[in-house]
Design a protein around this motif. Structure first.
Motif, PDB file in Angstrom:
ATOM      1  N   ASP A  92       7.137   9.080   4.217  1.00 15.75           N
ATOM      2  CA  ASP A  92       7.464   7.953   5.089  1.00 15.75           C
ATOM      3  C   ASP A  92       6.223   7.271   5.639  1.00 15.75           C
ATOM      4  O   ASP A  92       6.292   6.133   6.103  1.00 15.75           O
ATOM      5  N   ARG A  93       5.090   7.949   5.608  1.00 13.32           N
ATOM      6  CA  ARG A  93       3.869   7.417   6.197  1.00 13.32           C
ATOM      7  C   ARG A  93       3.168   6.443   5.252  1.00 13.32           C
ATOM      8  O   ARG A  93       3.272   6.553   4.033  1.00 13.32           O
ATOM      9  N   PHE A  94       2.442   5.508   5.851  1.00 16.06           N
ATOM     10  CA  PHE A  94       1.641   4.585   5.059  1.00 16.06           C
ATOM     11  C   PHE A  94       0.374   5.251   4.529  1.00 16.06           C
ATOM     12  O   PHE A  94      -0.102   4.917   3.445  1.00 16.06           O
ATOM     13  N   PHE A  95      -0.193   6.162   5.327  1.00 16.94           N
ATOM     14  CA  PHE A  95      -1.532   6.662   5.035  1.00 16.94           C
ATOM     15  C   PHE A  95      -1.599   8.186   4.977  1.00 16.94           C
ATOM     16  O   PHE A  95      -0.805   8.883   5.623  1.00 16.94           O
ATOM     17  N   ALA A  96      -2.591   8.655   4.232  1.00 18.84           N
ATOM     18  CA  ALA A  96      -3.015  10.055   4.297  1.00 18.84           C
ATOM     19  C   ALA A  96      -4.304  10.104   5.126  1.00 18.84           C
ATOM     20  O   ALA A  96      -4.830   9.064   5.534  1.00 18.84           O
ATOM     21  N   HIS A 138       0.820  -1.217   0.000  1.00 14.38           N
ATOM     22  CA  HIS A 138       0.000   0.000   0.000  1.00 14.38           C
ATOM     23  C   HIS A 138       0.853   1.266   0.000  1.00 14.38           C
ATOM     24  O   HIS A 138       0.437   2.308  -0.513  1.00 14.38           O
ATOM     25  N   HIS A 139       2.059   1.166   0.569  1.00 13.23           N
ATOM     26  CA  HIS A 139       2.899   2.353   0.776  1.00 13.23           C
ATOM     27  C   HIS A 139       3.284   3.002  -0.550  1.00 13.23           C
ATOM     28  O   HIS A 139       3.801   2.348  -1.453  1.00 13.23           O
ATOM     29  N   ALA A 140       3.029   4.305  -0.666  1.00  9.26           N
ATOM     30  CA  ALA A 140       3.367   5.074  -1.866  1.00  9.26           C
ATOM     31  C   ALA A 140       4.139   6.318  -1.452  1.00  9.26           C
ATOM     32  O   ALA A 140       3.535   7.347  -1.111  1.00  9.26           O
ATOM     33  N   PRO A 141       5.477   6.245  -1.411  1.00  9.00           N
ATOM     34  CA  PRO A 141       6.290   7.378  -0.938  1.00  9.00           C
ATOM     35  C   PRO A 141       5.989   8.683  -1.660  1.00  9.00           C
ATOM     36  O   PRO A 141       6.056   9.764  -1.062  1.00  9.00           O
TER      37      PRO A 141
END
Length: 337
Positions: A249-253, A241-244
């Motif tokens: 650095d976060r996984f989520f918005a 799921h991670h989209a830099p």
């Protein structure tokens, strides 16, 4: 000080510590004795601080709040937010001179807030914030008197029943989250349901906080780090799921609004104040219903006291079995009789 002739002798009418200090009145037979007593009173003030009146603290309440933030609050995780709330409170109370701030001033403020529709929970929180300011300033040496709010009791709040999602509601909600335009809402919810994590601390997870199928919650309410294991499948889903380019650095918005909309579409009715927190309650409730250990649950949830975790104890299967087997009318008890 004044010495004057009165019927029966000479009267000493004296406030040796000045205005606001203790007043002494005594009559002597001779003027010499009166003068001697007056001189003795003057020496007592200079030799013994207990004779001097308390000096007024003319600082405004906001100055104390500023001192608290400068020397303590700025180091707290939620310090800036608390500081902002404190300043709003002080402004609403008219920013009184600090040594004129009292329980009466604060209770008048609380009464007005209640009339405005502010909840008792919020008012208890504001009370705790301001009381903590004075406690910290006393510790730091910036406030020499007693805490003016130390003896004021908070409102007693009737706890609402903790709502949790049923086995049927969980997939219904996840289906609605799948249909959401926000791609983060569903996975945040899955992590909360799998770990008991709060929405805020889960939403802010960084890639560095996931290692070897372990999630390390760092931005916690208590300020303490806790680690919770997750399944291999969920760990892989998080990494995929991670989209830099989108979230760094976060996984989520942010996905709070998307979750609220999914709850509404799923027609799940929740008590006020238990929106995203229902996921944490759901984890804890199902954990206990499936035979989980209450002490283990305390560690997973990060409760400092077991008292908080005991809210879920009644859901344990053994709890119900013991109620049937150990009550005074149970067959086994009658045999003993």
């Amino acid at each position: 000080m004044a010495i004057k002739k009165v019927e029966g002798g000479w009267l000493v009418d004296s406030q040796p510590a000045g205005r606001g200090g203790k007043r002494f009145r005594k009559t002597f037979k001779t003027q010499a004795e009166a003068k001697q007593h007056e001189a003795w009173l003057k020496t007592k003030v200079t030799q013994n601080s207990e004779w001097a009146p308390d000096r007024r603290d003319v600082r405004k309440l906001l100055e104390l709040v500023d001192l608290w933030y400068q020397h303590h609050g700025s180091s707290l995780r939620a310090g800036a937010n608390t500081y902002s709330r404190l300043k709003n409170m002080v402004a609403a109370m008219g920013n009184p001179v600090s040594d004129r701030f009292s329980v009466d001033v604060f209770t008048d403020y609380r009464t007005k807030r209640i009339e405005e529709g502010i909840s008792l929970n919020n008012l208890n929180r504001e009370h705790a914030y301001l009381r903590a300011v004075f406690n910290e300033l006393i510790t730091l040496g910036y406030w020499k008197k007693e805490n003016p709010l130390a003896k004021l009791r908070q409102f007693k709040i009737q706890e609402n029943e903790l709502m949790f999602l049923s086995e049927k509601q969980i997939p219904t909600l996840l289906n609605e989250l799948t249909a959401s335009e926000n791609r983060h809402a569903k996975l945040i919810s899955k992590v909360c349901l799998s770990t008991g994590g709060r929405w805020g601390e889960t939403e802010s997870l960084k890639k560095s906080q996931l290692r070897n199928q372990l999630i390390q919650f760092a931005r916690t309410k208590s300020g303490k780090v806790r680690t919770v294991p997750i399944s291999k499948e969920l760990a892989a889903e998080l990494l995929a799921h991670h989209a830099p380019g989108e979230t760094g650095d976060r996984f989520f918005a942010s996905a709070y609004s998307a979750f609220r909309e999914a709850i509404e579409r799923a027609k799940i009715d929740l008590p006020k104040g238990q929106l995203t927190h229902v996921l944490r309650h759901t984890f804890a409730s199902h954990f206990m219903m499936r035979g989980g250990n209450i002490v283990a649950l305390q560690k997973i949830l990060g409760h400092e006291s077991l008292t908080m975790t005991m809210r879920y104890a009644h859901l344990a299967p053994q709890y119900f079995q013991d109620a049937v087997k150990l009550n005074p009318l149970a067959p086994s008890r009658r045999k003993l009789g």
